[in-house]
Each structure stands twice: as C-alpha cells, then as structure tokens.
Design an enzyme around this catalytic site. Structure first.
Site, PDB file in Angstrom:
ATOM      1  N   CYS A 129       0.845  -1.187   0.000  1.00  0.00           N
ATOM      2  CA  CYS A 129       0.000   0.000   0.000  1.00  0.00           C
ATOM      3  C   CYS A 129       0.886   1.246   0.000  1.00  0.00           C
ATOM      4  CB  CYS A 129      -0.906  -0.046   1.242  1.00  0.00           C
ATOM      5  SG  CYS A 129      -1.836   1.458   1.542  1.00  0.00           S
ATOM      6  N   CYS A 132      -0.119   4.107   2.293  1.00  0.00           N
ATOM      7  CA  CYS A 132       0.197   3.835   3.704  1.00  0.00           C
ATOM      8  C   CYS A 132       1.690   3.990   3.986  1.00  0.00           C
ATOM      9  CB  CYS A 132      -0.215   2.414   4.067  1.00  0.00           C
ATOM     10  SG  CYS A 132      -1.759   1.909   3.349  1.00  0.00           S
ATOM     11  N   ASP A 133       2.519   3.462   3.125  1.00  0.00           N
ATOM     12  CA  ASP A 133       3.933   3.300   3.477  1.00  0.00           C
ATOM     13  C   ASP A 133       4.906   4.060   2.573  1.00  0.00           C
ATOM     14  OD1 ASP A 133       3.136   1.468   5.486  1.00  0.00           O
ATOM     15  OD2 ASP A 133       2.975  -0.106   3.993  1.00  0.00           O
TER      16      ASP A 133
HETATM   17  C1  LIG Z   1       0.464  -3.358   4.797  1.00  0.00           C
HETATM   18  C2  LIG Z   1      -0.767  -2.502   4.831  1.00  0.00           C
HETATM   19  C3  LIG Z   1      -0.671  -1.229   5.347  1.00  0.00           C
HETATM   20  C4  LIG Z   1      -1.798  -0.427   5.378  1.00  0.00           C
HETATM   21  N1  LIG Z   1      -1.667   0.827   5.888  1.00  0.00           N
HETATM   22  C5  LIG Z   1      -2.742   1.645   5.905  1.00  0.00           C
HETATM   23  C6  LIG Z   1      -2.631   2.986   6.401  1.00  0.00           C
HETATM   24  O1  LIG Z   1      -1.553   3.437   6.797  1.00  0.00           O
HETATM   25  N2  LIG Z   1      -3.749   3.745   6.397  1.00  0.00           N
HETATM   26  C7  LIG Z   1      -4.969   3.296   5.933  1.00  0.00           C
HETATM   27  O2  LIG Z   1      -5.949   4.034   5.991  1.00  0.00           O
HETATM   28  N3  LIG Z   1      -5.090   2.037   5.441  1.00  0.00           N
HETATM   29  C8  LIG Z   1      -4.011   1.211   5.415  1.00  0.00           C
HETATM   30  N4  LIG Z   1      -4.125  -0.044   4.889  1.00  0.00           N
HETATM   31  C9  LIG Z   1      -5.450  -0.490   4.428  1.00  0.00           C
HETATM   32  C10 LIG Z   1      -6.312  -0.886   5.657  1.00  0.00           C
HETATM   33  O3  LIG Z   1      -5.555  -1.702   6.527  1.00  0.00           O
HETATM   34  C11 LIG Z   1      -7.574  -1.603   5.208  1.00  0.00           C
HETATM   35  O4  LIG Z   1      -8.278  -0.781   4.311  1.00  0.00           O
HETATM   36  C12 LIG Z   1      -8.477  -1.929   6.408  1.00  0.00           C
HETATM   37  O5  LIG Z   1      -7.749  -2.610   7.403  1.00  0.00           O
HETATM   38  C13 LIG Z   1      -9.675  -2.767   5.966  1.00  0.00           C
HETATM   39  O6  LIG Z   1     -10.405  -3.110   7.106  1.00  0.00           O
HETATM   40  P1  LIG Z   1     -11.544  -4.230   7.040  1.00  0.00           P
HETATM   41  O7  LIG Z   1     -12.042  -4.341   8.430  1.00  0.00           O
HETATM   42  O8  LIG Z   1     -12.486  -3.934   5.951  1.00  0.00           O
HETATM   43  O9  LIG Z   1     -10.829  -5.573   6.598  1.00  0.00           O
HETATM   44  P2  LIG Z   1      -9.633  -6.378   7.281  1.00  0.00           P
HETATM   45  O10 LIG Z   1      -8.726  -5.495   8.018  1.00  0.00           O
HETATM   46  O11 LIG Z   1      -9.088  -7.226   6.184  1.00  0.00           O
HETATM   47  O12 LIG Z   1     -10.361  -7.301   8.359  1.00  0.00           O
HETATM   48  C14 LIG Z   1     -11.155  -8.381   7.988  1.00  0.00           C
HETATM   49  C15 LIG Z   1     -11.100  -9.409   9.092  1.00  0.00           C
HETATM   50  O13 LIG Z   1     -12.028 -10.447   8.790  1.00  0.00           O
HETATM   51  C16 LIG Z   1     -11.463 -11.692   9.132  1.00  0.00           C
HETATM   52  N5  LIG Z   1     -12.151 -12.726   8.380  1.00  0.00           N
HETATM   53  C17 LIG Z   1     -12.036 -13.021   7.063  1.00  0.00           C
HETATM   54  N6  LIG Z   1     -12.867 -14.016   6.728  1.00  0.00           N
HETATM   55  C18 LIG Z   1     -13.530 -14.361   7.865  1.00  0.00           C
HETATM   56  C19 LIG Z   1     -14.528 -15.335   8.186  1.00  0.00           C
HETATM   57  N7  LIG Z   1     -15.006 -16.170   7.269  1.00  0.00           N
HETATM   58  N8  LIG Z   1     -14.959 -15.407   9.441  1.00  0.00           N
HETATM   59  C20 LIG Z   1     -14.492 -14.595  10.402  1.00  0.00           C
HETATM   60  N9  LIG Z   1     -13.540 -13.650  10.170  1.00  0.00           N
HETATM   61  C21 LIG Z   1     -13.080 -13.538   8.908  1.00  0.00           C
HETATM   62  C22 LIG Z   1      -9.995 -11.532   8.793  1.00  0.00           C
HETATM   63  O14 LIG Z   1      -9.196 -12.440   9.496  1.00  0.00           O
HETATM   64  C23 LIG Z   1      -9.750 -10.081   9.220  1.00  0.00           C
HETATM   65  O15 LIG Z   1      -9.329 -10.001  10.563  1.00  0.00           O
HETATM   66  C24 LIG Z   1      -3.025  -0.888   4.860  1.00  0.00           C
HETATM   67  C25 LIG Z   1      -3.119  -2.175   4.331  1.00  0.00           C
HETATM   68  C26 LIG Z   1      -2.004  -2.983   4.320  1.00  0.00           C
HETATM   69  C27 LIG Z   1      -2.094  -4.369   3.773  1.00  0.00           C
END
Ligand SMILES: Cc1cc2nc3c(=O)[nH]c(=O)nc-3n(C[C@H](O)[C@H](O)[C@H](O)COP(=O)(O)OP(=O)(O)OC[C@H]3O[C@@H](n4cnc5c(N)ncnc54)[C@H](O)[C@@H]3O)c2cc1C
Length: 307
Positions: A129, A132-133
C-alpha cells in the site's frame, strides 16, 4: 441456542467499528473473527493518516479499538471457523467449529488480503500500500511489482511522494492499467518499466534489497538494488462463503449501495470486502458505522411490524 441482534463476520476495523455502534445502540452484538482481531491494519508498521494520531502502529491502533469494543460489552470470539451460513429470512444461522449462532442481522466485514510475493524473505520493506507506506521512501529507489491499475496508480502516487526512482515490472508482455495512467507513468524520466519480467530472487542486507529479475521470455536475469518493494499482484476478497448467496462483482467483492445493504434483507457489508474505489481505514470505519446503524433501523422496523 445463542441468539444475537447483530453478528459481525470479521474483527478488522470495519467489523469492530460496526460492533461499537451496535452495542451502543443497545443491541446484543457478537464479532466472529477467524484469526485474532485487527485484520489488515495489523500489517501496517506505522500509520500516519489516521486522524487523531500523527503516527500509530497498526497493531497498537487495533488493540485499542478491540479493547474499547470489549469494554462496551461487545462479545468477541476469535480463532473461530465459520463452516456454513444461512442468510435468508428473519433469523440468520451461522454454523462454526465452536457452535451455532443465530442473529437478526449479519454484517459481513471479512476484508481481503493481498497476494504476497512468492519469494519468502523476511523484510519490513516489502509493502502492499503506497498511500500507507510510501512516504518512507522519499529520495530512495523502489521496485513496484505489477502493471495493473493498482501498481501503476501507486507508482504515480510514489512519484508524487518524491521517491528517487522506480523500476516497475509486469510479468505479462504489457501493462494492464488504464491508458491515461500508463501514459502518465511512462512520461516520467525516473521510471523504468520492464514488461515480461518477474522477481526470482531477493537478498536483504540491512536497508538494501538486491532483487534478481528474470525475463519471462528469454530467461535472462539481472540484479537491481532498491530500498523498498511495493507488491500489486492482486487481492483476494474473503467471500468464498457467500458465492451464490450474495451478489458479488466479477472479482468477488460484495455489491452494496451506500447504505451497505446487500441483496438479502438483514445482511449488510462493510469495509474492504465491499465493492468500492477507496480502501482505507477511514473508509472501512465509515462502512462499519453505516452498516450498524442500518442494522439497528432494520431490527426496529421489523419489531414494529410484528407488534
Ligand atoms: C500493509 C498494509 C498497510 C496499510 N496501511 C494503511 C494505512 O496506513 N492507512 C490506511 O488508511 N489504510 C491502510 N491499509 C489499508 C487498511 O488496513 C484496510 O483498508 C483496512 O484494514 C480494511 O479493514 P476491514 O475491516 O475492511 O478488513 P480487514 O482489516 O481485512 O479485516 C477483515 C477481518 O475479517 C477476518 N475474516 C475473514 N474471513 C472471515 C470469516 N469467514 N470469518 C471470520 N472472520 C473472517 C480476517 O481475518 C480479518 O481479521 C493498509 C493495508 C495494508 C495491507
């Protein structure tokens, strides 16, 4: 039989935000997380675009949000596998390896994951990303892997952030990003685009990363040295449970409008797993907030109708 008002699948930032709103609305709220809570944010070494914190580690941020949710009375079950799901009708059923849960509503917040580089080398300088980084690489050379929209757009973003030089490689014989983005990238003298090229080796020595590139047509190899690697070889939404049940787009993301309603009544979606343009912590929180408020409205509407 365990009966809830809201069951949230996924304990990332979207799911935990929805949980905070759900429990504060007086609804019995359960989060089911297949790993430990935190989701993709746990991968972020340092977050610099989260309003309220100039810098915060991803795990630190998510630990705080989880503890806020628990203190408010959200029930969280981690390391749990959902084995089957029934989403039709007013009572939803979730079968897991730790029992069956029933709920009036479901919020799917299961996120997605980047496909990692197949070279298994441990380094803090492999990223997924640029927003982010990217700022850590001002004046430094980086490698961008992937010539689709994500790779090319993030390469342009990295240039705007002032990275030194970019080598962008694409395994196929051409780039796949929108023409206008490709043209903008190719016009920049700091960029070297190599098609028919893949990473086949990586040696890390402190901050220096020596990457071996291989031409997929001629098998010729060359080495380059970069400070960071940004990888865009695809993302996979966690939606295999919902195939044939919820409306998915061609890439597997769940379709919903701005109210987070899916095609099934009482089933909402939030966060990166939703089809949308910008996937960030703040946009995931936005989705989680709306999904919980809509779930609350749905529950109250049904309660009024059955009186
Ligand atoms: C390396 C990296 C750095 C980032 N840095 C930034 C930043 O600096 N700023 C920013 O704004 N965004 C950043 N992002 C993006 C940000 O992290 C994501 O947009 C955000 O975390 C998405 O949140 P979410 O809750 O939708 O999904 P996720 O964070 O993916 O959470 C989904 C969760 O659901 C769980 N899950 C999946 N399937 C199932 C199931 N069947 N049953 C139960 N649980 C399940 C997973 O294990 C996970 O814990 C970064 C992303 C990455 C990869």
């Amino acid at each position: 039989m365990e009966q809830y008002d809201i069951v949230i699948l996924g304990g990332g930032i979207a799911g935990l935000t929805a949980a905070v709103y759900g429990v504060r609305a007086g609804l019995k709220t359960l989060v089911l997380e297949k790993n430990t809570c935190g989701g993709l944010a746990n991968w972020a070494i340092e977050i610099e675009n989260f309003p309220s914190h100039e810098k915060i580690g991803g795990q630190d941020l998510m630990t705080r949000i989880k503890s806020q949710a628990l203190n408010l009375g959200v029930e969280i079950r981690e390391i749990i596998e959902v084995e089957g799901i029934q989403l039709e009708g007013r009572s939803k059923e979730i079968k897991t390896d730790d029992g069956i849960f029933y709920s009036k509503t479901i919020i799917v917040a299961s996120g997605r994951e980047p496909i990692p580089l197949s070279i298994m080398v441990d380094s803090d300088h492999i990223h997924y990303c640029a927003i982010c980084d990217g700022t850590a690489y001002r004046g430094k050379d980086v490698l961008v892997v992937g010539g689709g929209n994500s790779g090319v757009c993030d390469a342009l973003y990295l240039l705007n952030q002032g990275v030194g030089g970019i080598t962008l490689i694409e395994q196929m014989d051409r780039l796949f990003a929108a023409k206008v983005s490709q043209e903008a990238l190719l016009a920049r003298p700091e960029v070297n685009v190599m098609t028919s090229t893949e990473v086949c080796g990586l040696t890390v020595d402190g901050d220096s990363h020596r990457v071996t590139l291989r031409n997929t047509q001629t098998a010729a190899r060359q080495e380059i040295e970069v400070r960071g690697i940004f990888v865009y070889i695809g993302q996979v939404p966690h939606t295999s449970l919902f195939k044939g049940i919820l409306e998915l787009d061609e890439q597997g993301y769940i379709q919903a409008d701005e109210t987070m309603h899916t095609n099934l009544e009482g089933v909402f979606v939030a966060g990166d797993v939703r089809r949308k343009k910008y996937r960030q912590l703040t946009t995931a929180m936005n989705d989680g907030t709306i999904a919980a408020l809509e779930a609350e409205e749905y529950i109250h509407k049904n309660a009024r109708m059955t009186k």
